[in-house]
Design an enzyme around this catalytic site. Structure first.
Site, PDB file in Angstrom:
ATOM      1  N   GLU A  76      -6.604  20.185  19.074  1.00 15.56           N
ATOM      2  CA  GLU A  76      -5.192  19.802  18.981  1.00 15.56           C
ATOM      3  C   GLU A  76      -4.514  20.280  17.718  1.00 15.56           C
ATOM      4  OE1 GLU A  76      -5.445  15.613  19.655  1.00 15.56           O
ATOM      5  OE2 GLU A  76      -4.855  15.863  21.747  1.00 15.56           O
ATOM      6  N   SER A  88      -5.035  13.867   1.571  1.00 13.26           N
ATOM      7  CA  SER A  88      -4.565  12.635   0.941  1.00 13.26           C
ATOM      8  C   SER A  88      -5.667  11.584   0.889  1.00 13.26           C
ATOM      9  CB  SER A  88      -3.365  12.091   1.701  1.00 13.26           C
ATOM     10  OG  SER A  88      -3.720  11.862   3.040  1.00 13.26           O
ATOM     11  N   THR A 294       3.205 -22.779  -7.681  1.00 10.62           N
ATOM     12  CA  THR A 294       2.955 -21.493  -8.331  1.00 10.62           C
ATOM     13  C   THR A 294       2.616 -21.691  -9.808  1.00 10.62           C
ATOM     14  OG1 THR A 294       4.435 -20.432  -6.794  1.00 10.62           O
ATOM     15  CG2 THR A 294       3.954 -19.224  -8.784  1.00 10.62           C
ATOM     16  N   GLU A 317       5.179 -13.904  -1.939  1.00  8.19           N
ATOM     17  CA  GLU A 317       6.561 -14.356  -1.947  1.00  8.19           C
ATOM     18  C   GLU A 317       7.355 -13.709  -3.065  1.00  8.19           C
ATOM     19  OE1 GLU A 317       7.387 -18.716  -0.215  1.00  8.19           O
ATOM     20  OE2 GLU A 317       6.924 -18.574  -2.328  1.00  8.19           O
TER      21      GLU A 317
END
Lengths: 580, 107
Positions: A76, A88, A294, A317
């Protein structure tokens, strides 16, 4: 674990099917040793699910890690395109070709250029492949995607017969082969039914999009003559190639530690027998919005780094910069720890990957960084990616993995309503070892934070609700005031304290008043006593005076009498003097 | 039609530009190969007499050529000239298709 398993298998099942290690992370564990040696394996899946990459990695890893040269026959993509595509991933196909460890061959078939004029065979392909294999002594072969032949040539009868011959020929050659095939319609796995010819091992790749999030999965459909993992395993394509994660741990045989690690909040440590969490345990901090979850996590991370241990912080978040800035305001300097390389942030939106892929990604990062502590803040957001049960399954796997590695993990979770439920939304509360609950206490027109330990396995923890105070100096946990009206926090607690202080002052004041009065009374009494004394003295003087006067009178009278006697009879005067 | 195509070919014959350069790739003496050689020779003698060069190559002897010429199916006939280049596979038993492939078909 897997290796032991393989060993056991060898023990009980001799002779074992000879296998070839693929070198692909995780795949060898699922297949318990790799794909069948010297036989063809079919890798099938839809377009873009990673077939070519998987097969190419098989070749490259073989060439680099196992010293098994390989031939990659591409139907292909052109060889230059292939080399570019995988550059890469750090695969340098050109230099491998130059070292004769790899041979790329691009097979080009164009139906419009070809006229079929009668009987033919695919001997040309055999010759090419045979020559390529022999020229570098290849042990591995990939045919990607051989079904392209069906697009180029029309005579299916010939093609099928030739393919059958090809696979037999490859077996005779003794090369381990991967054949890729596009997933077909209906029940067949490949468009041209290649599974008919390759019956030893079939690996199915899948690329599913659920809730707009795609997850790649791999499943071993069949593996003749071998035990294999039957689940669907998520896999990830990243800068290191493919990683498959056989994450479902079956056993609960973990090492446990009695070592403790500090939470970074001295008062919290005190609530936990004064020592903190167990090393390698899992900690859940749950609470409503803005309760400081947090902050607790950041304190914990900071403390870990202060002890020169590594900490990995997964933020779902906020961005790392945001967290660093925000924590600066409570005197937690995370930037310093990041600069020292002890703290690493990995911020990603949950919607970046599917859950499983998150897991694979985390697994990889953790393997690389080898932290002592991992923080996930917050796990609640993961629900946006999967259902509750999926999140739970994923967290179980993560906890299993972390506990295996003796890594302490802290999750934060948002409870969505103000009513403190006994269950977090992710349903992980039963899995964790320590569960801290931070909650709002709304009272007297203000909200304050209360913290308590819902559970902490294996230690005598405090059962108190404490007030959790965030100041610009850091986090502190103070005793709440238990007044007649219940628990008092915040300014109510402060007011209560003030009130107590006032009482104290007043009491002190009143005491001193009494003291002074006593003093005065004493003084009065004393002065009274002094008056009486002087009175008594004067009375005494009076009495004494009378007494002396009487004496004097008596004396004078006696003298007068003597004088009178002497005057009357002079001779008695000498006698009287003698008597005296 | 064959004639009309032949005529300019014959005219340019002097420049040797329109001469048919044919390369036939075969695999030893397999039935397909021998049939292909026989069939092709017959067609050429019939339609291209004196106007073609046929090279027969045994791929077994020169395996490197298989990659260079993008050979998959054999026997393979490549018409190098006149352009366009055409590829014909099979034992050349379908004469009409061979002629069409060589742009000699009388359609």
């Amino acid at each position: 674990m897997t290796k032991d398993y393989i060993k056991e298998n060898i023990k009980y099942n001799q002779p074992q099917l000879p296998k070839t290690l693929t070198g692909i992370t995780g795949l060898d564990e699922i297949t318990e040793g790799g794909i069948p040696k010297g036989r063809p394996t079919l890798v099938c899946g839809e377009a873009g699910c990673g077939k070519t990459l998987l097969s190419l990695e098989f070749i490259v890893r073989g060439a680099i890690e196992f010293d098994e040269p390989g031939v990659f026959m591409a139907f292909e993509e052109k060889t230059e395109e292939l080399a570019m595509n995988v550059a890469s991933l750090g695969f340098d196909l050109n230099s491998l070709q130059a070292e004769n460890k790899l041979k790329l061959d691009y097979v080009h078939i164009d139906r419009s250029e070809i006229e079929e004029t009668g009987e033919y065979d695919l001997e040309g392909l055999f010759i090419r492949l045979g020559y390529a294999i022999d020229s570098i002594g290849a042990k591995r072969v990939v045919l990607d995607t051989i079904e392209s032949l069906f697009a180029g040539l029309t005579n299916q009868g010939i093609l099928r017969a030739e393919l059958r011959r090809l696979f037999n020929w490859l077996k005779v050659k003794g090369v381990t082969t991967i054949i890729t095939g596009e997933r077909g319609e209906g029940p067949s796995f490949t468009r041209q039914g290649l599974e008919e010819y390759v019956s030893d091992c079939v690996i199915l790749l899948d690329h599913r999009v659920v809730n707009q999030i795609s997850t790649r999965r791999l499943r071993i459909l069949k593996y003749r003559g071998s035990v294999h993992g039957t689940n669907e395993y998520p896999f990830l394509i990243d800068e290191d190639g493919i990683s498959v994660l056989p994450v479902t741990s079956l056993k609960l045989e973990k090492e446990v530690s009695t070592e403790r690690i500090s939470s970074g909040i001295p008062a919290l440590d005190k609530m936990l027998e004064g020592k903190g969490f167990f090393k390698g345990s899992s900690v859940l901090v749950s609470g409503t919005a803005g309760t400081g979850k947090t902050s607790i996590a950041a304190c914990f991370a900071n403390e870990t780094c202060n002890q020169k241990k590594r900490c990995l912080y997964f933020a779902f978040e906020e961005s790392p910069k945001q967290i660093i800035r925000n924590m600066q305001s409570i005197n937690v300097n995370l930037q310093k720890q990041v600069d020292e390389g002890l703290l690493q942030f990995h911020a990603m939106r949950p919607t970046l990957h599917g859950l499983e892929q998150h897991l694979v990604a985390m697994y990889k990062i953790i393997k690389n960084f080898k932290p002592t502590v991992v923080v996930l803040d917050p796990i609640t957001n993961l629900v946006t990616v999967g259902s509750v049960s999926e999140v739970k399954a994923m967290l179980i796997r993560l906890i299993d993995f972390l506990l295996d590695e003796q890594i302490t993990v802290m999750f934060t979770a948002l409870t969505l309503n103000n009513v403190v439920t006994e269950q977090t939304d992710e349903g992980v509360s039963s899995l964790v070892d320590t569960w801290l609950l931070v909650r709002d206490i709304e009272f007297n027109g203000e909200r304050n934070r209360g913290i308590y330990i819902m559970k902490s396995r294996g230690m005598k923890h405090s059962n108190q609700v404490r007030e959790f105070v965030i100041t610009d100096k850091g986090i502190d946990i103070v005793d709440v005031f238990l007044g007649p009206d219940g628990v008092l926090t915040g300014s109510a607690r402060e007011a209560q304290k003030l009130q107590e202080q006032t009482g104290e002052v007043i009491r002190k004041n009143s005491v001193s008043l009494k003291d002074r009065e006593i003093g005065r009374k004493r003084k009065i009494l004393e002065s009274k006593i002094a008056g009486l004394q002087s009175e008594f003295e004067s009375a005494e003087d009076e009495l004494n005076k009378i007494y002396v006067e009487e004496e004097l009178i008596k004396k004078v009278a006696e003298e007068n009498r003597q004088k009178m006697i002497m005057m009357r009879r002079g001779e008695n005067a000498s006698e009287n003097k003698n008597e005296k | 039609m064959t004639e009309s195509q032949q005529v300019p070919g014959n005219d340019n014959n002097l420049n040797k530009e329109n001469i048919y350069l044919l390369r036939l790739f075969v695999t030893g003496a397999t039935p397909n190969s021998t049939r292909a050689i026989a069939n092709l020779k017959e067609i050429c003698e019939l339609h291209l007499k004196g106007n073609y060069e046929l090279e027969i190559i045994d791929v077994y002897q020169q395996p490197t050529i298989a990659e260079g010429e993008q050979i998959i199916a054999l026997p393979l006939l490549i018409k190098k000239s006149p352009s366009p280049e055409r590829r014909l596979i099979g034992d050349m038993s379908d004469t009409q298709k061979v002629l069409r492939g060589l742009s000699l078909a009388a359609t």
